[in-house]
Motif scaffolding. Structure first.
Motif, PDB file in Angstrom:
ATOM      1  N   ILE A  10       0.862  -1.179   0.000  1.00 44.24           N
ATOM      2  CA  ILE A  10       0.000   0.000   0.000  1.00 44.24           C
ATOM      3  C   ILE A  10       0.899   1.229   0.000  1.00 44.24           C
ATOM      4  N   ALA A  11       0.518   2.235  -0.760  1.00 43.03           N
ATOM      5  CA  ALA A  11       1.310   3.466  -0.850  1.00 43.03           C
ATOM      6  C   ALA A  11       0.373   4.654  -0.987  1.00 43.03           C
ATOM      7  N   SER A  12       0.827   5.794  -0.537  1.00 44.61           N
ATOM      8  CA  SER A  12      -0.017   6.982  -0.606  1.00 44.61           C
ATOM      9  C   SER A  12       0.831   8.242  -0.709  1.00 44.61           C
ATOM     10  N   ILE A  13       0.168   9.299  -1.106  1.00 46.55           N
ATOM     11  CA  ILE A  13       0.750  10.630  -1.023  1.00 46.55           C
ATOM     12  C   ILE A  13      -0.304  11.505  -0.368  1.00 46.55           C
ATOM     13  N   SER A  14       0.052  12.113   0.749  1.00 52.64           N
ATOM     14  CA  SER A  14      -0.890  12.925   1.521  1.00 52.64           C
ATOM     15  C   SER A  14      -0.083  13.895   2.367  1.00 52.64           C
ATOM     16  N   PRO A  15      -0.725  14.805   3.083  1.00 48.45           N
ATOM     17  CA  PRO A  15       0.023  15.695   3.971  1.00 48.45           C
ATOM     18  C   PRO A  15       0.847  14.949   5.019  1.00 48.45           C
ATOM     19  N   LEU A  16       0.524  13.669   5.259  1.00 51.16           N
ATOM     20  CA  LEU A  16       1.290  12.859   6.215  1.00 51.16           C
ATOM     21  C   LEU A  16       2.658  12.465   5.681  1.00 51.16           C
ATOM     22  N   GLY A  17       2.837  12.487   4.366  1.00 51.43           N
ATOM     23  CA  GLY A  17       4.107  12.100   3.766  1.00 51.43           C
ATOM     24  C   GLY A  17       3.912  11.129   2.622  1.00 51.43           C
ATOM     25  N   THR A  18       5.016  10.531   2.183  1.00 51.05           N
ATOM     26  CA  THR A  18       4.963   9.581   1.072  1.00 51.05           C
ATOM     27  C   THR A  18       5.624   8.244   1.392  1.00 51.05           C
ATOM     28  N   THR A  19       6.526   8.212   2.372  1.00 53.06           N
ATOM     29  CA  THR A  19       7.159   6.946   2.733  1.00 53.06           C
ATOM     30  C   THR A  19       6.478   6.358   3.960  1.00 53.06           C
ATOM     31  N   ARG A  20       6.535   5.047   4.109  1.00 49.88           N
ATOM     32  CA  ARG A  20       5.894   4.377   5.232  1.00 49.88           C
ATOM     33  C   ARG A  20       6.413   4.908   6.568  1.00 49.88           C
ATOM     34  N   GLU A  21       7.717   5.086   6.646  1.00 48.22           N
ATOM     35  CA  GLU A  21       8.327   5.560   7.896  1.00 48.22           C
ATOM     36  C   GLU A  21       7.872   6.981   8.226  1.00 48.22           C
ATOM     37  N   GLU A  22       7.870   7.854   7.226  1.00 45.13           N
ATOM     38  CA  GLU A  22       7.458   9.246   7.433  1.00 45.13           C
ATOM     39  C   GLU A  22       5.996   9.323   7.869  1.00 45.13           C
ATOM     40  N   ILE A  23       5.148   8.549   7.213  1.00 43.89           N
ATOM     41  CA  ILE A  23       3.726   8.556   7.530  1.00 43.89           C
ATOM     42  C   ILE A  23       3.483   8.071   8.964  1.00 43.89           C
ATOM     43  N   TRP A  24       4.136   6.971   9.342  1.00 41.51           N
ATOM     44  CA  TRP A  24       3.960   6.435  10.687  1.00 41.51           C
ATOM     45  C   TRP A  24       4.466   7.418  11.746  1.00 41.51           C
ATOM     46  N   ASN A  25       5.606   8.010  11.501  1.00 44.28           N
ATOM     47  CA  ASN A  25       6.149   8.978  12.463  1.00 44.28           C
ATOM     48  C   ASN A  25       5.221  10.173  12.641  1.00 44.28           C
ATOM     49  N   ASN A  26       4.575  10.597  11.560  1.00 46.23           N
ATOM     50  CA  ASN A  26       3.640  11.714  11.655  1.00 46.23           C
ATOM     51  C   ASN A  26       2.345  11.312  12.361  1.00 46.23           C
ATOM     52  N   TYR A  27       1.964  10.055  12.236  1.00 43.52           N
ATOM     53  CA  TYR A  27       0.797   9.573  12.968  1.00 43.52           C
ATOM     54  C   TYR A  27       1.056   9.553  14.472  1.00 43.52           C
ATOM     55  N   LYS A  28       2.295   9.346  14.861  1.00 38.60           N
ATOM     56  CA  LYS A  28       2.618   9.190  16.284  1.00 38.60           C
ATOM     57  C   LYS A  28       2.712  10.523  17.030  1.00 38.60           C
ATOM     58  N   THR A  29       2.573  11.618  16.334  1.00 40.97           N
ATOM     59  CA  THR A  29       2.586  12.934  16.985  1.00 40.97           C
ATOM     60  C   THR A  29       1.158  13.458  17.116  1.00 40.97           C
ATOM     61  N   ASN A  30       0.992  14.490  17.910  1.00 40.69           N
ATOM     62  CA  ASN A  30      -0.309  15.153  18.039  1.00 40.69           C
ATOM     63  C   ASN A  30      -0.436  16.341  17.096  1.00 40.69           C
ATOM     64  N   GLN A  31       0.464  16.410  16.127  1.00 42.72           N
ATOM     65  CA  GLN A  31       0.450  17.502  15.152  1.00 42.72           C
ATOM     66  C   GLN A  31      -0.580  17.223  14.060  1.00 42.72           C
ATOM     67  N   HIS A  32      -1.274  18.263  13.614  1.00 45.71           N
ATOM     68  CA  HIS A  32      -2.143  18.131  12.452  1.00 45.71           C
ATOM     69  C   HIS A  32      -1.552  18.932  11.300  1.00 45.71           C
ATOM     70  N   PHE A  33      -2.100  18.737  10.109  1.00 39.53           N
ATOM     71  CA  PHE A  33      -1.537  19.348   8.906  1.00 39.53           C
ATOM     72  C   PHE A  33      -2.559  20.251   8.213  1.00 39.53           C
ATOM     73  N   ILE A  34      -3.428  20.826   9.008  1.00 42.55           N
ATOM     74  CA  ILE A  34      -4.483  21.703   8.490  1.00 42.55           C
ATOM     75  C   ILE A  34      -4.080  23.154   8.696  1.00 42.55           C
ATOM     76  N   GLU A  35      -4.177  23.942   7.638  1.00 39.68           N
ATOM     77  CA  GLU A  35      -3.814  25.354   7.707  1.00 39.68           C
ATOM     78  C   GLU A  35      -4.847  26.198   6.962  1.00 39.68           C
ATOM     79  N   GLN A  36      -4.823  27.496   7.229  1.00 39.99           N
ATOM     80  CA  GLN A  36      -5.656  28.420   6.466  1.00 39.99           C
ATOM     81  C   GLN A  36      -5.026  28.654   5.096  1.00 39.99           C
ATOM     82  N   HIS A  37      -5.837  28.599   4.056  1.00 40.88           N
ATOM     83  CA  HIS A  37      -5.367  28.841   2.695  1.00 40.88           C
ATOM     84  C   HIS A  37      -6.284  29.857   2.022  1.00 40.88           C
ATOM     85  N   ASP A  38      -5.737  30.528   1.026  1.00 40.64           N
ATOM     86  CA  ASP A  38      -6.521  31.489   0.261  1.00 40.64           C
ATOM     87  C   ASP A  38      -7.058  30.811  -0.999  1.00 40.64           C
ATOM     88  N   PHE A  39      -8.384  30.817  -1.162  1.00 40.61           N
ATOM     89  CA  PHE A  39      -9.021  30.245  -2.343  1.00 40.61           C
ATOM     90  C   PHE A  39      -9.724  31.376  -3.100  1.00 40.61           C
TER      91      PHE A  39
END
Length: 384
Positions: A10-39
């Motif tokens: 299984i593979a993905s590309i998302s704000p969590l990352g692209t590699t398995r290790e990067e994605i898992w490490n980001n899941y283990k934090t309480n950080q979110h990846f939501i920000e204000q953007h201009d549309f």
């Protein structure tokens, strides 16, 4: 299911990352990846890919002249499918089926071509072929040079898990030995954001966690949109598999209006019961919920879980508080989270939710998705 279907990669590309290790490490934090953007002059919360990821996608797009006119929904799929295909170790000459869908499809290109039409009264020659939904799976098939069936579909937010469901059925029927399944969404566009705001379900509170999925005390809707693609390679071959699918369920319920869901989540109850099958309820250790962060959506799913599990609820979690709702890709990303938790034998909780505690073990995880139209899919993922 009498015979399991194996997840070979299984593979993905998302704000969590692209590699398995990067994605898992980001899941283990309480950080979110939501920000204000201009549309286009309107501010809104969203979870977008990083500048590094966007550069990688742009590099893919520039690698071949035929890729330059593709919508991001297609590019994200090709990017993820290549990674999943490589991890699975499959050969391009194999007869492999592909089913990758999207809720909104080629949103960026569609809005671009429509704007051109309004301004000039005409569009470019590739406007139609570049915005058809079939682009996603057919371009992945072209890139991987597969020769099996090639399917695209849109079942709104349950699109990704419907792709898994379709792949399982093809494999179980004996008409295919291998299937690439997934979902892709690149809908961070002004028109799409405006549609979500019009429904009064979009987050508008500047909180520490803008998306309050699984906060059952929230007093306002808090859905946030994200972008992503996820692809899994599934087969009947257990060799080098990372997990297995041991149950699938689906249901559709009668609607009161086009975006409704019953208070007790009738479609969820039916899909979860079907996926669990003869397995004892106590054997379900966790549920990765759809939980979009809306008041009624979260409550309906919780009510459905309580209805079938009673007082002994499994551990409950969701990833939308981190990366928003990725529409057609969301089910695959939830499935990826379930697989990672099984592999690491570690539960990922929602930091602000007190709805459940960590389970004593992680052997079987149920993954839910539901979309507009009252359709639900549940997939049971188990350790090998």
């Amino acid at each position: 299911m009498k015979n399991p279907v194996y997840i070979n990669s299984i593979a993905s590309i998302s704000p969590l990352g692209t590699t398995r290790e990067e994605i898992w490490n980001n899941y283990k934090t309480n950080q979110h990846f939501i920000e204000q953007h201009d549309f286009s002059g309107s501010e809104a919360f969203a979870a977008s890919l990083t500048s590094k990821q966007k550069a990688e996608v742009e590099s893919l797009r520039n690698s071949e002249s035929r890729f330059k006119g593709l919508d991001n929904s297609v590019s994200y799929s090709i990017f993820s499918a290549r990674a999943a295909f490589k991890e699975a170790g499959w050969e391009k000459a194999d007869s492999i089926g592909i089913n990758i869908g999207s809720s909104r499809g080629a949103t960026q290109l569609f809005e671009k071509h429509h704007k051109e039409f309004i301004e000039k009264g005409k569009v470019g020659v590739l406007a139609s072929p570049s915005t058809t939904l079939g682009n996603i799976s057919s371009w992945v098939a072209q890139d991987l040079r597969t020769t099996g069936p090639d399917i695209s579909h849109s079942v709104t937010c349950s699109t990704g898990l419907h792709a898994v469901l379709n792949g399982v059925v093809w494999l179980q029927s004996g008409f295919a030995d291998k299937f690439v399944v997934g979902g892709s969404e690149a809908a961070l566009t002004p028109f799409t954001i405006a549609q979500m705001k019009a429904m009064k379900i979009y987050a508008n509170k500047d909180l520490k966690y803008p998306c309050q999925a699984l906060n059952m005390e929230k007093e306002h809707n808090s859905m946030v949109l994200g972008e992503a693609a996820g692809v899994a390679c599934i087969s009947k071959n257990p060799k080098n598999s990372i997990a297995k699918i041991t149950g699938v369920g689906y249901a559709t319920e009668e609607l009161k209006h086009s975006v409704s869901i019953s208070a007790n989540g009738t479609c969820f109850q039916k899909s979860m019961k079907m996926a669990i099958g003869d397995l004892a309820m106590s054997e379900i250790d966790a549920v990765v919920m759809h939980a979009p962060g809306t008041i009624k959506g979260d409550e309906a799913e919780i009510n459905a879980i309580k209805a079938i599990f009673g007082n002994e609820l499994p551990a409950l979690t969701s990833n939308k508080w981190k990366i928003g709702h990725t529409f057609g890709a969301s089910g695959i990303l939830s499935m990826e989270l379930a697989i990672l938790m099984l592999q690491h034998d570690e539960f990922i909780s929602v930091p602000f939710s007190a709805i459940s505690k960590a389970p004593k073990k992680l052997d079987n995880i149920l993954v839910n998705a539901v979309g507009f139209g009252g359709n639900a899919v549940s997939i049971l993922i188990s350790k090998n």
